[in-house]
Design an enzyme around this catalytic site. Structure first.
Site, PDB file in Angstrom:
ATOM      1  NE  ARG A 125      52.586  48.905  44.023  1.00 63.79           N
ATOM      2  CZ  ARG A 125      51.925  50.006  43.658  1.00 63.79           C
ATOM      3  NH1 ARG A 125      52.184  51.166  44.221  1.00 63.79           N
ATOM      4  NH2 ARG A 125      50.996  49.943  42.728  1.00 63.79           N
ATOM      5  CD  GLU A 144      50.460  48.221  36.889  1.00 60.05           C
ATOM      6  OE1 GLU A 144      50.880  48.681  35.818  1.00 60.05           O
ATOM      7  OE2 GLU A 144      49.942  48.937  37.767  1.00 60.05           O
ATOM      8  CG  ASN A 146      53.152  49.922  39.104  1.00 60.75           C
ATOM      9  OD1 ASN A 146      52.376  50.450  38.328  1.00 60.75           O
ATOM     10  ND2 ASN A 146      52.761  48.975  39.960  1.00 60.75           N
ATOM     11  CB  SER A 151      52.668  55.996  44.916  1.00 63.20           C
ATOM     12  OG  SER A 151      51.509  55.384  44.422  1.00 63.20           O
ATOM     13  CE  LYS A 306      49.179  48.224  32.810  1.00 60.69           C
ATOM     14  NZ  LYS A 306      49.439  49.563  33.303  1.00 60.69           N
ATOM     15  CE  LYS A 365      45.733  45.012  33.103  1.00 57.56           C
ATOM     16  NZ  LYS A 365      46.834  44.566  33.974  1.00 57.56           N
ATOM     17  CD  GLU A 369      51.835  52.185  34.308  1.00 61.02           C
ATOM     18  OE1 GLU A 369      51.484  51.805  35.440  1.00 61.02           O
ATOM     19  OE2 GLU A 369      52.202  51.389  33.423  1.00 61.02           O
ATOM     20  N   GLY A 370      48.127  54.419  36.332  1.00 64.06           N
ATOM     21  CA  GLY A 370      47.356  55.275  37.230  1.00 64.06           C
ATOM     22  C   GLY A 370      45.928  54.825  37.480  1.00 64.06           C
ATOM     23  NE  ARG A 450      47.580  49.016  45.328  1.00 69.68           N
ATOM     24  CZ  ARG A 450      47.826  49.181  44.029  1.00 69.68           C
ATOM     25  NH1 ARG A 450      47.607  50.344  43.467  1.00 69.68           N
ATOM     26  NH2 ARG A 450      48.276  48.186  43.299  1.00 69.68           N
TER      27      ARG A 450
HETATM   28  P1  ADP Z   1      47.430  50.711  36.079  1.00 73.37           P
HETATM   29  O1  ADP Z   1      48.754  50.869  35.467  1.00 73.37           O
HETATM   30  O2  ADP Z   1      46.417  51.645  35.576  1.00 73.37           O
HETATM   31  O3  ADP Z   1      47.514  50.638  37.578  1.00 73.37           O
HETATM   32  P2  ADP Z   1      46.779  47.899  36.250  1.00 73.37           P
HETATM   33  O4  ADP Z   1      47.270  46.854  35.343  1.00 73.37           O
HETATM   34  O5  ADP Z   1      47.358  47.894  37.612  1.00 73.37           O
HETATM   35  O6  ADP Z   1      46.957  49.291  35.537  1.00 73.37           O
HETATM   36  O7  ADP Z   1      45.210  47.789  36.352  1.00 73.37           O
HETATM   37  C1  ADP Z   1      44.456  48.670  37.167  1.00 73.37           C
HETATM   38  C2  ADP Z   1      43.517  47.863  38.076  1.00 73.37           C
HETATM   39  O8  ADP Z   1      42.662  47.037  37.282  1.00 73.37           O
HETATM   40  C3  ADP Z   1      44.236  46.918  39.009  1.00 73.37           C
HETATM   41  O9  ADP Z   1      44.610  47.575  40.193  1.00 73.37           O
HETATM   42  C4  ADP Z   1      43.193  45.841  39.232  1.00 73.37           C
HETATM   43  O10 ADP Z   1      42.262  46.265  40.216  1.00 73.37           O
HETATM   44  C5  ADP Z   1      42.461  45.790  37.891  1.00 73.37           C
HETATM   45  N1  ADP Z   1      43.052  44.741  37.026  1.00 73.37           N
HETATM   46  C6  ADP Z   1      44.075  44.898  36.160  1.00 73.37           C
HETATM   47  N2  ADP Z   1      44.380  43.744  35.537  1.00 73.37           N
HETATM   48  C7  ADP Z   1      43.524  42.832  36.022  1.00 73.37           C
HETATM   49  C8  ADP Z   1      43.328  41.448  35.787  1.00 73.37           C
HETATM   50  N3  ADP Z   1      44.063  40.786  34.902  1.00 73.37           N
HETATM   51  N4  ADP Z   1      42.336  40.812  36.472  1.00 73.37           N
HETATM   52  C9  ADP Z   1      41.579  41.481  37.361  1.00 73.37           C
HETATM   53  N5  ADP Z   1      41.709  42.785  37.628  1.00 73.37           N
HETATM   54  C10 ADP Z   1      42.671  43.466  36.974  1.00 73.37           C
HETATM   55 MG    MG Z   2      48.252  49.205  38.781  1.00 71.30          MG
END
Ligand code: ADP
Ligand code: MG
Length: 474
Positions: A125, A144, A146, A151, A306, A365, A369-370, A450
């Protein structure tokens, strides 16, 4: 004349009534989750959190996200087959990040032994936010991708029914009809079924590798139900179960409880806490060694880090994977946000200086995950200033995406009914199957929207921050 959704939102009595109806509709349509108090029980469950109304999303960027998905599938698959690239991309990360390092060790072991399965099954996803541009339009930017345990492909179908119903009740028939049908679980199941077919054993089953506590069980069950419609049998086992009762035969075929396993579908094993001891790591290795089709295999799992995402954004890297496909390169690159290395050296130093100067513009970052792991604002300065040795290389730095906020009501058990300023994240599901060198399936199989309150910087649905939603295209 029917009221505009924004007017309806202002009428608190109507909203209260709609919220009651919506919760019942969610329960009726299987938009469910287990509770915090009884995370293992299906005796008493609640609705999975969701928005009262769908969220407006521009048609063009939505379509752009759907259109690029099969290219992302190809990209993930190509990277997973390029051991040199993965080695180079992750070299600095594995030195400081224990989790990635352990995964990488398994990957190296499998490379050494040689893969015992030529069929690859990828379910992923790709997540995006819509960055607000100065002229008021928005640009699709990937957050990102996944590649393991992606899920909410299951509950997405139910939330369509809920919003369609609520909009009709609210007198918005046209909007109701504009909500797109969406059932990613059916597409995920089709890909699993295709892989299973290529395994060529009628009796073999699909093993879903689960955790012993799973609040998001109904989402998984949707995939199982879709598989059963195709007459594919699934069994659910934990790492502990596989350790205790699983084994490989001489041909590396995986057996558990007397059943041969054709496909291992991981819905667990993506965060360090899910490996409770060395025994669970040994079990992961055993699964990877087996001739069962792994979804994902260890290389594809690592492709979702990442760090790989950041390396891909460097000039010339995408071209290596699509040497004669400039248009594909452009299509993928258009979705990249600014991503910056924190490797030791000049370039990494430049990234640190940039972050320290204006931390509000970025997200720091780690390889996790999660949800709930990222670092924002002044905390970025603290982490980077206090990082010792090469510790900073466990992170990447990314431009912070700033989507246009919208108003909505977030319905969550025991939460007050108040209007929130919200930000949304669009996910697109991809499914592919490769046999040897031939892609036998490569599809975009649905989406996920979401939405979270803008007071939260981070976090997904499972983390208790975001809620399920639908795009209302305009
Ligand atoms: P995870 O693997 O923990 O899901 P993500 O990269 O999806 O990591 O980041 C988690 C959350 O943080 C995202 O769902 C989003 O709400 C916020 N986020 C992540 N990267 C960014 C970004 N570059 N700009 C704004 N919000 C972000
Ligand atoms: Mg995420």
């Amino acid at each position: 004349m029917a009221q505009d959704i924004r007017d309806i939102m202002k009428d608190t009595a109507v909203v209260a009534d709609l919220a009651k109806t919506a919760k019942d509709a969610a329960l009726l349509n299987g938009v469910l989750m287990r509770t915090k108090e009884a995370p293992n029980s299906s005796e008493l469950v609640t609705y999975a959190p969701f928005t009262l109304f769908p969220t407006p999303v521009p048609k063009a960027v939505f379509q752009q996200a759907l259109d690029v998905q099969t290219h992302y599938n190809s990209l993930v698959d190509k990277i997973s087959q390029n051991a040199d690239f993965l080695q180079e991309a992750l070299a600095s990360t594995v030195e400081v990040d224990d989790f990635t390092s352990r995964l990488f060790k398994i990957h190296k072991q499998i490379l050494k032994e040689g893969s015992s399965q030529s069929v690859v099954l990828g379910l992923n996803r790709s997540d995006y936010m819509l960055d607000q541009k100065e002229d008021g339009s928005s640009a699709l930017k990937q957050i990102e991708i996944n590649t393991i345990s992606a899920s909410f492909g299951g509950l997405s179908a139910g939330i369509v029914c809920v919003h369609k119903h609520i909009l009709k009740v609210a007198g918005r028939l046209e909007d109701s009809m504009a909500i797109l049908d969406n059932n990613p679980a059916a597409g995920l199941a089709r890909a699993i079924a295709k892989a299973k077919e290529l395994y060529r054993s009628v009796r073999a089953v699909v093993l879903i590798l689960v955790s012993d506590t799973e609040r998001n069980i109904y989402d998984q069950r949707c995939v199982e139900m879709e598989l059963m419609k195709l007459n594919i049998f699934t069994i659910q086992r934990t790492f502990e179960d596989v350790h205790a009762r699983g084994s490989l035969d001489k041909e590396k075929r995986l057996f558990i409880d007397g059943m041969e396993v054709a496909v291992v579908y991981y819905r667990n094993g993506y965060v360090p806490q899910q490996y409770k001891s060395q025994q669970d790591w040994d079990t992961r290795l055993m699964l990877e060694r087996s001739s069962a089709i792994k979804c994902p295999d260890i290389a594809t799992h690592l492709t979702g880090t990442k760090k790989v995402q950041q390396v891909l954004a460097q000039p010339g890297v995408l071209e290596r994977f699509f040497p004669n496909e400039l248009q594909v390169v452009e299509q993928i690159r258009a979705t990249f946000a600014g991503l910056y290395t924190l490797d030791m050296g000049l370039e990494g130093d430049k990234t640190v200086a940039m972050a320290l100067q204006d931390p509000e513009r970025y997200v720091l970052k780690p390889q996790r995950e999660g949800g709930g792991n990222n670092i924002y604002g002044s905390e970025i300065c603290k982490v980077l200033q206090e990082a010792k040795g090469s510790d900073r290389t466990m992170y990447i730095l990314m431009d912070k995406i700033k989507p246009t906020p919208s108003h909505n009501y977030l319905l969550r058990r025991d939460s007050p009914l108040t209007i929130s300023n919200c930000l949304s994240e669009l996910g697109v599901f991809g499914a592919y199957v490769r046999q040897g060198t031939e892609m036998v399936m490569n599809e975009q199989v649905g989406h996920l929207l979401r939405t979270k309150s803008s007071v939260h910087a981070d976090g997904g649905v499972a983390a208790g921050v975001a809620v399920l939603d639908n795009p209302l295209l305009y």
